[in-house]
Design a protein around this motif. Sequence first.
Motif, mmCIF file in Angstrom:
data_model
loop_
_atom_site.group_PDB
_atom_site.id
_atom_site.type_symbol
_atom_site.label_atom_id
_atom_site.label_comp_id
_atom_site.label_asym_id
_atom_site.label_seq_id
_atom_site.Cartn_x
_atom_site.Cartn_y
_atom_site.Cartn_z
ATOM 1 N N ALA A 28 11.188 4.099 7.091
ATOM 2 C CA ALA A 28 11.178 5.413 6.849
ATOM 3 C C ALA A 28 9.460 6.173 7.071
ATOM 4 N N SER A 29 8.816 5.131 6.002
ATOM 5 C CA SER A 29 7.201 5.761 6.025
ATOM 6 C C SER A 29 6.576 5.010 7.206
ATOM 7 N N LEU A 30 8.019 3.850 8.211
ATOM 8 C CA LEU A 30 6.734 3.057 9.295
ATOM 9 C C LEU A 30 7.147 3.959 10.487
ATOM 10 N N SER A 31 8.799 4.919 10.449
ATOM 11 C CA SER A 31 8.494 5.676 11.422
ATOM 12 C C SER A 31 7.505 7.280 11.648
ATOM 13 N N MET A 32 7.241 7.436 10.205
ATOM 14 C CA MET A 32 6.050 8.494 10.642
ATOM 15 C C MET A 32 5.158 7.906 10.516
ATOM 16 N N LEU A 33 4.371 6.769 10.129
ATOM 17 C CA LEU A 33 3.366 6.475 10.657
ATOM 18 C C LEU A 33 3.122 6.086 12.118
ATOM 19 N N ARG A 34 4.030 5.718 13.199
ATOM 20 C CA ARG A 34 4.181 6.176 14.383
ATOM 21 C C ARG A 34 4.333 6.695 15.396
ATOM 22 N N LEU A 55 6.032 4.853 -10.229
ATOM 23 C CA LEU A 55 6.497 6.026 -9.798
ATOM 24 C C LEU A 55 6.541 6.682 -9.024
ATOM 25 N N GLY A 56 4.859 6.043 -9.006
ATOM 26 C CA GLY A 56 4.545 6.661 -7.174
ATOM 27 C C GLY A 56 5.383 5.924 -6.203
ATOM 28 N N ARG A 57 5.896 4.861 -6.530
ATOM 29 C CA ARG A 57 6.779 3.822 -5.227
ATOM 30 C C ARG A 57 8.062 5.009 -5.653
ATOM 31 N N ALA A 58 8.243 5.382 -6.577
ATOM 32 C CA ALA A 58 9.556 5.379 -6.239
ATOM 33 C C ALA A 58 10.054 6.752 -5.700
ATOM 34 N N VAL A 59 8.889 7.746 -5.306
ATOM 35 C CA VAL A 59 9.061 9.126 -4.805
ATOM 36 C C VAL A 59 8.039 8.889 -3.225
ATOM 37 N N ALA A 60 8.019 7.962 -3.254
ATOM 38 C CA ALA A 60 7.847 7.432 -1.344
ATOM 39 C C ALA A 60 8.260 7.469 -0.582
ATOM 40 N N VAL A 119 0.964 -0.921 0.225
ATOM 41 C CA VAL A 119 0.666 0.185 0.142
ATOM 42 C C VAL A 119 1.112 0.856 -0.319
ATOM 43 N N ILE A 120 0.762 2.071 -0.589
ATOM 44 C CA ILE A 120 0.579 4.192 -0.641
ATOM 45 C C ILE A 120 0.208 4.135 -0.324
ATOM 46 N N LEU A 121 0.335 4.971 0.843
ATOM 47 C CA LEU A 121 -0.436 6.031 1.787
ATOM 48 C C LEU A 121 0.193 7.356 0.798
ATOM 49 N N ASP A 122 -0.953 8.241 0.671
ATOM 50 C CA ASP A 122 -0.933 9.926 1.171
ATOM 51 C C ASP A 122 -0.243 10.103 2.126
ATOM 52 N N GLU A 123 0.312 10.995 2.198
ATOM 53 C CA GLU A 123 0.450 11.668 4.123
ATOM 54 C C GLU A 123 -1.099 11.994 4.451
ATOM 55 N N ASN A 124 -0.992 12.463 2.790
ATOM 56 C CA ASN A 124 -2.642 13.323 3.454
ATOM 57 C C ASN A 124 -3.911 12.357 4.431
ATOM 58 N N GLN A 162 4.554 2.355 2.281
ATOM 59 C CA GLN A 162 4.123 3.171 1.812
ATOM 60 C C GLN A 162 4.658 4.687 2.160
ATOM 61 N N VAL A 163 5.091 5.968 2.385
ATOM 62 C CA VAL A 163 4.130 7.344 2.337
ATOM 63 C C VAL A 163 5.140 7.898 1.636
ATOM 64 N N ILE A 164 4.271 8.751 0.546
ATOM 65 C CA ILE A 164 4.067 10.100 0.071
ATOM 66 C C ILE A 164 4.233 11.243 0.601
ATOM 67 N N PRO A 165 5.202 11.588 1.041
ATOM 68 C CA PRO A 165 5.386 13.087 1.890
ATOM 69 C C PRO A 165 4.455 13.649 1.494
ATOM 70 N N ILE A 166 3.543 15.051 1.686
ATOM 71 C CA ILE A 166 3.236 16.143 1.208
ATOM 72 C C ILE A 166 4.269 17.103 0.226
ATOM 73 N N ALA A 167 5.452 17.055 0.992
ATOM 74 C CA ALA A 167 6.850 18.347 0.990
ATOM 75 C C ALA A 167 7.171 17.684 -0.792
ATOM 76 N N HIS A 168 6.857 16.742 -0.859
ATOM 77 C CA HIS A 168 7.179 15.970 -2.526
ATOM 78 C C HIS A 168 6.570 16.202 -2.875
ATOM 79 N N GLY A 169 5.999 17.231 -3.068
ATOM 80 C CA GLY A 169 4.491 18.003 -4.542
ATOM 81 C C GLY A 169 4.009 17.328 -4.968
#
Length: 275
Positions: free
Chosen positions: A261-267, A251-256, A161-166, A197-204
Amino acid sequence: MAHPKDVDPMRSPRAFYGSELRRLREAAGLSQEKLGEMVICSGAYIGQIESAVRKPQLDMSVRLDAVFGTDGLLARLCVLANKSKHADYFAEASDLEALAVAIHEYAPTLIPGVLQTEAYARAVILAAQPLASEESVRERLAARIERSRVLANPTRPLLWVILDENVLRRPIGGPNVMHEQLLHVIGLVERRRIIVQVIPIAHGAHSLMEGVLSLMAFDDAPQVAYVEGLHAGQLLDDPSSLAKCQLSYDLGRAVALPPEASLSMLRSAAEEYLR
């Protein structure tokens, strides 16, 4: 794809239809290929119906009844097989989700249904239908939670799963509900049951911004993609559309962020909801 004999006919109306079709075909001494010739389709398509990968069509069911002399049995079962607890546009995708050996999904605004806790799902349902009766809410909630059964097997399907940070930042149901929901996802990741994996908002801007995407793969059936917008969804199986969906996902997975690091953001997000 599961072999027809491995499919539990009690799992769903569609599975029951498939088991009845197989029983009738074998009793008549027909191969899938021969039956396909008689009703103007491929043997592979007959096999996919028997395995509940494809939903039966009424016109084909009428032709099958004519072949077997079953006096409308399959046509009547077809009506039942195509009823669903889910919205019409998602019904077939839900059935395929339960059969997939691998699911790669992108979620732009909400935790995917298969990962939702009961409290989170209830909040989502009430937001979409604030005037719904309690009985209707309970029915939709039961259907949503039932989807999580695909994770009962410890190894299949592979769920990436790829999640947008939103998704992490929007407080669906309030802080406590979000904290519980994120802990649920974190637990599945920590048990190595899913990859997130999470795609940060900051990645635009990125390739998956336009809506929900789910890519589903099967043992012995073509891959399909499911795309969804507001009150609408569509299954795609033509090679050109699938290739475009796969490229967008890659392409989405590549920028996530990487999984760790995604797990750290979830925590971190889960902890913030306790403050």
